[in-house]
Design a protein around this motif. Structure first.
Motif, mmCIF file in Angstrom:
data_model
loop_
_atom_site.group_PDB
_atom_site.id
_atom_site.type_symbol
_atom_site.label_atom_id
_atom_site.label_comp_id
_atom_site.label_asym_id
_atom_site.label_seq_id
_atom_site.Cartn_x
_atom_site.Cartn_y
_atom_site.Cartn_z
ATOM 1 N N HIS A 95 0.823 -1.248 0.031
ATOM 2 C CA HIS A 95 0.085 -0.054 0.119
ATOM 3 C C HIS A 95 0.904 1.244 -0.071
ATOM 4 O O HIS A 95 0.265 2.284 -0.599
ATOM 5 C CB HIS A 95 -0.987 -0.050 1.225
ATOM 6 N N HIS A 96 1.857 1.088 0.766
ATOM 7 C CA HIS A 96 2.928 2.527 0.643
ATOM 8 C C HIS A 96 3.198 2.494 -0.814
ATOM 9 O O HIS A 96 3.432 3.839 -1.154
ATOM 10 C CB HIS A 96 4.325 1.911 1.416
ATOM 11 N N GLY A 97 3.599 1.376 -1.557
ATOM 12 C CA GLY A 97 3.944 1.825 -2.731
ATOM 13 C C GLY A 97 3.169 2.366 -3.720
ATOM 14 O O GLY A 97 3.403 3.197 -4.686
ATOM 15 N N GLU A 98 1.974 1.957 -3.529
ATOM 16 C CA GLU A 98 0.624 2.419 -4.570
ATOM 17 C C GLU A 98 0.234 3.907 -3.902
ATOM 18 O O GLU A 98 -0.119 4.812 -4.907
ATOM 19 C CB GLU A 98 -0.516 1.461 -3.939
ATOM 20 N N GLN A 99 0.454 4.133 -2.798
ATOM 21 C CA GLN A 99 0.184 5.435 -2.175
ATOM 22 C C GLN A 99 1.359 6.395 -2.995
ATOM 23 O O GLN A 99 1.138 7.679 -3.211
ATOM 24 C CB GLN A 99 0.213 5.664 -0.726
ATOM 25 N N ASP A 100 2.569 5.927 -3.044
ATOM 26 C CA ASP A 100 3.803 6.707 -3.570
ATOM 27 C C ASP A 100 3.380 7.021 -4.845
ATOM 28 O O ASP A 100 3.921 8.183 -5.496
ATOM 29 C CB ASP A 100 5.022 5.885 -3.361
ATOM 30 N N GLU A 101 2.672 6.160 -5.765
ATOM 31 C CA GLU A 101 2.512 6.418 -6.951
ATOM 32 C C GLU A 101 1.504 7.295 -7.341
ATOM 33 O O GLU A 101 1.422 8.352 -7.941
ATOM 34 C CB GLU A 101 1.986 5.154 -7.847
ATOM 35 N N LEU A 102 0.444 7.602 -6.255
ATOM 36 C CA LEU A 102 -0.538 8.575 -6.241
ATOM 37 C C LEU A 102 0.142 9.949 -5.926
ATOM 38 O O LEU A 102 -0.375 10.851 -6.701
ATOM 39 C CB LEU A 102 -1.599 8.349 -5.191
ATOM 40 N N VAL A 103 1.136 9.989 -4.923
ATOM 41 C CA VAL A 103 1.946 11.061 -4.604
ATOM 42 C C VAL A 103 2.369 11.725 -5.834
ATOM 43 O O VAL A 103 2.338 12.944 -6.302
ATOM 44 C CB VAL A 103 2.847 11.027 -3.582
ATOM 45 N N ASP A 104 2.926 11.037 -6.754
ATOM 46 C CA ASP A 104 3.578 11.677 -7.862
ATOM 47 C C ASP A 104 2.638 12.225 -8.819
ATOM 48 O O ASP A 104 2.930 13.024 -9.437
ATOM 49 C CB ASP A 104 4.596 10.412 -8.487
ATOM 50 N N ALA A 105 1.603 11.410 -9.102
ATOM 51 C CA ALA A 105 0.638 11.598 -9.954
ATOM 52 C C ALA A 105 -0.035 13.062 -9.745
ATOM 53 O O ALA A 105 -0.228 13.678 -10.430
ATOM 54 C CB ALA A 105 -0.389 10.652 -10.328
ATOM 55 N N ILE A 106 -0.347 12.996 -8.325
ATOM 56 C CA ILE A 106 -0.950 14.331 -7.694
ATOM 57 C C ILE A 106 -0.079 15.544 -8.062
ATOM 58 O O ILE A 106 -0.342 16.671 -8.450
ATOM 59 C CB ILE A 106 -1.351 14.140 -6.476
#
Ligand code: FE2
Length: 207
Positions: A95-106
């Motif tokens: 989940h940390h990795g998936e949230q990190d992808e969201l951070v970059d996209a946002i």
């Protein structure tokens, strides 16, 4: 060697030295920012400045909250304890990795809208709406409760922001919030919530 040749040799050594000098890193440079935080730069994406400004403000809020949730997942990945250690340790890191992808996209959407994305921990800490967890270790059910509350906070704000972006004509921001932020947080909330359903581990309750 003629005096003329001698001169030209000396010159080429000078040039060599000058060449080496040019490779020297220039350190301790300072200058004014090229864009102050809170100011929008024009972008040719057919969206009015006031629409982009509202989206940038909303996205920076969801960015700060997403960064906080991402970091909370890493904290819990490291600090989890108990007989479900291994599966929670792995799940929290996923989940940390998936949230990190969201951070970059946002963050990159904020930049393409002409804004400035929050980046540093101190600025994130001042902005996030997610309550600060203690530094110490907590029991797994408490960790999970914190994560679920953070997911719900993000889902609530993301739905409101998605609606506003859609009404304002910012379809890209609406799509990012719905397809990425909302979908990811809903799925992760399910995976985490199922761990705090109180069902027997070995013997069925009615046995
Ligand atoms: Fe790890």
């Amino acid at each position: 060697m003629s005096p003329k040749n001698h001169r030209s040799n000396a010159k080429s050594e000078e040039q060599l030295e000058a060449g080496a000098d040019r490779a020297r890193p220039i350190l301790h440079q300072k200058a004014r920012e090229i864009q102050p935080y809170g100011k929008l730069t024009p972008m040719p994406i057919a969206l009015d400045e006031n629409v982009r400004a509202e989206s940038v403000g909303n996205l920076n809020q969801v960015l700060a909250d997403t960064m906080t949730l991402r970091d909370m997942y890493k904290k819990h990945h490291w600090q989890v304890a108990g007989h479900t250690f291994y599966q929670l340790h792995l799940l929290f890191d996923k989940h940390h990795g998936e949230q990190d992808e969201l951070v970059d996209a946002i963050a990159e959407r904020i930049q393409l809208l002409g804004g400035i994305s929050l980046a540093m921990a101190a600025d994130v800490a001042e902005t996030t709406m997610i309550p600060r967890p203690p530094r110490g270790r907590e029991e797994a059910p408490v960790q999970i409760s914190r994560l679920l509350e953070a997911h719900e906070l993000i889902l609530k704000e993301a739905r409101t922001m998605a609606k506003k972006a859609s009404e304002a004509g910012d379809d890209g921001t609406n799509d990012l919030l719905v397809s990425n932020v909302i979908r990811t947080n809903e799925l992760q909330a399910w995976f985490v919530a199922e761990h705090v359903v109180d069902v027997p581990l070995v013997r069925a309750a009615g046995a």
